[in-house]
Design an enzyme around this catalytic site. Structure first.
Site, short mmCIF file in Angstrom:
data_model
loop_
_atom_site.label_atom_id
_atom_site.label_comp_id
_atom_site.label_asym_id
_atom_site.label_seq_id
_atom_site.Cartn_x
_atom_site.Cartn_y
_atom_site.Cartn_z
N SER A 1 46.44 47.79 19.43
CA SER A 1 46.77 47.52 20.83
C SER A 1 47.93 46.53 20.85
CB SER A 1 45.56 46.90 21.54
OG SER A 1 46.01 46.30 22.75
N HIS B 1 47.99 51.79 21.32
CA HIS B 1 47.30 51.61 22.60
C HIS B 1 48.13 50.63 23.44
CE1 HIS B 1 43.55 51.51 25.02
NE2 HIS B 1 43.79 50.22 25.18
N ASP C 1 48.30 48.58 26.88
CA ASP C 1 47.46 48.07 27.96
C ASP C 1 48.28 47.66 29.16
OD1 ASP C 1 44.73 48.08 26.95
OD2 ASP C 1 45.44 46.65 25.45
N MET D 1 48.11 46.15 32.96
CA MET D 1 47.22 45.40 33.87
C MET D 1 47.99 44.99 35.13
SD MET D 1 45.49 42.82 31.13
CE MET D 1 44.85 43.41 29.57
N HIS E 1 46.60 52.81 28.58
CA HIS E 1 45.35 52.43 29.24
C HIS E 1 45.69 51.71 30.54
CE1 HIS E 1 41.49 49.71 28.91
NE2 HIS E 1 41.43 50.54 29.93
N MET F 1 44.81 49.76 33.50
CA MET F 1 43.80 48.91 34.14
C MET F 1 44.39 48.47 35.47
SD MET F 1 42.67 46.80 30.76
CE MET F 1 44.19 47.22 29.94
N MET G 1 34.67 50.70 27.14
CA MET G 1 35.16 49.32 26.98
C MET G 1 34.09 48.48 26.29
SD MET G 1 38.26 49.14 28.06
CE MET G 1 38.38 47.39 27.71
N ASP H 1 37.23 49.89 22.69
CA ASP H 1 38.37 49.01 22.93
C ASP H 1 37.86 47.63 23.33
OD1 ASP H 1 40.84 47.95 23.63
OD2 ASP H 1 40.99 49.06 25.52
C1 DX5 Z 1 41.37 44.58 27.09
C2 DX5 Z 1 42.28 45.66 26.58
C3 DX5 Z 1 42.18 45.86 25.12
C4 DX5 Z 1 42.65 44.68 24.32
C5 DX5 Z 1 41.91 44.67 23.04
O1 DX5 Z 1 41.43 44.53 28.47
O2 DX5 Z 1 42.01 46.89 27.20
O3 DX5 Z 1 42.91 47.02 24.73
O4 DX5 Z 1 44.00 44.73 24.01
O5 DX5 Z 1 42.26 43.50 22.40
P1 DX5 Z 1 41.36 42.85 21.30
O6 DX5 Z 1 41.32 43.83 20.15
O7 DX5 Z 1 42.08 41.59 20.99
O8 DX5 Z 1 40.01 42.64 21.91
ZN ZN Z 2 42.88 48.73 26.33
#
Ligand code: DX5
Ligand code: ZN
Length: 224
Positions: free
Chosen positions: A9, A34, A36, A38, A67, A69, A138, A177
């Protein structure tokens, strides 16, 4: 265990050296990343978006798993597909018209994922399961990297696999994840996950990115 994907990620990467760090992970064997996204609404944090994916796409042929969010994911499917997403995952909790969004992601030429927060039961996906490529369970509450793994979610991973069998679905990825590292990766795979996302343990672990990635890979390779 064969056929398992370990996807770094990039949330935990150093954004000033992102291309370099992605290359380092690729040299260690990563072929799936991956990304992320947000929005500060659905989750209490902001991260990166479309321009970063575009830049990554320009320097990497790896599989880019986005992903989302974010609230109103339907407004951003086309821009992320155009920026180079191979797979787009939206959250079940924000998709009022999940069936429509799934169709739209597919129409845009991307693989389709649906994510479940730790509190969301997998049965909410029963109707759409035959039409998607990936269920993201998750293993932390979304919004931040570096949080502690929630082991209870592994039961949900197994329930998704049972639902897959009940419905006669031939292939489906189950992704975990959050909080994944050498100490729990194998446990997640045994429960039925075949795509494991790891951020902090790859980019912020003790060793180099290649060493950190290798350590999780080795943990997965132990026979069960
Ligand atoms: C959390 C993300 C994850 C995050 C995982 O909201 O969706 O993808 O990057 O990070 P680690 O591996 O540090 O928990
Ligand atoms: Zn993620």
């Amino acid at each position: 265990m064969a056929g398992l994907v370990l996807a770094p990620s990039i949330l935990a990467a150093d954004y000033a050296r992102l291309g370099e760090q992605v290359r380092e992970a690729e040299e260690a064997g990563a072929g799936w990343f991956h990304v992320d996204v947000m929005d500060g609404h659905f989750v209490p944090n902001l991260s990166i978006g479309i321009p970063v994916l575009e830049s990554l796409r320009a320097v990497s042929d790896s599989f880019m798993d986005v992903h989302l969010m974010i609230d109103n994911p339907e407004s951003f499917l086309e821009p992320f597909a155009s920026a180079g997403a191979d797979l787009i995952t939206i959250h079940q909790e924000v998709a009022t018209h999940l069936h429509r969004d799934i169709r739209e992601i597919r129409r845009l030429g991307c693989r389709v994922g649906v994510a479940l927060n730790p509190s969301t039961p997998p049965e909410t996906l029963r109707e759409v399961l035959p039409t998607i490529d990936l269920v993201l369970c998750m293993t932390v509450n979304p919004g931040f990297g570096g949080q502690a793994f929630i082991p209870e979610v592994l039961d949900k991973v197994a329930r998704v696999r049972r639902m897959q069998t009940d419905l006669g679905i031939e292939s489906l990825h189950v992704q975990v994840d959050g909080g994944i590292g050498p100490s729990n990766a194998r446990q997640a795979a045994v429960a039925g996950a075949d795509v494991l996302v790891a951020g902090s343990t790859v980019f912020r672990g003790e060793g180099t990115i290649a060493e950190n990635y290798g350590a999780i890979r080795r943990a997965l390779a132990v026979d069960v």
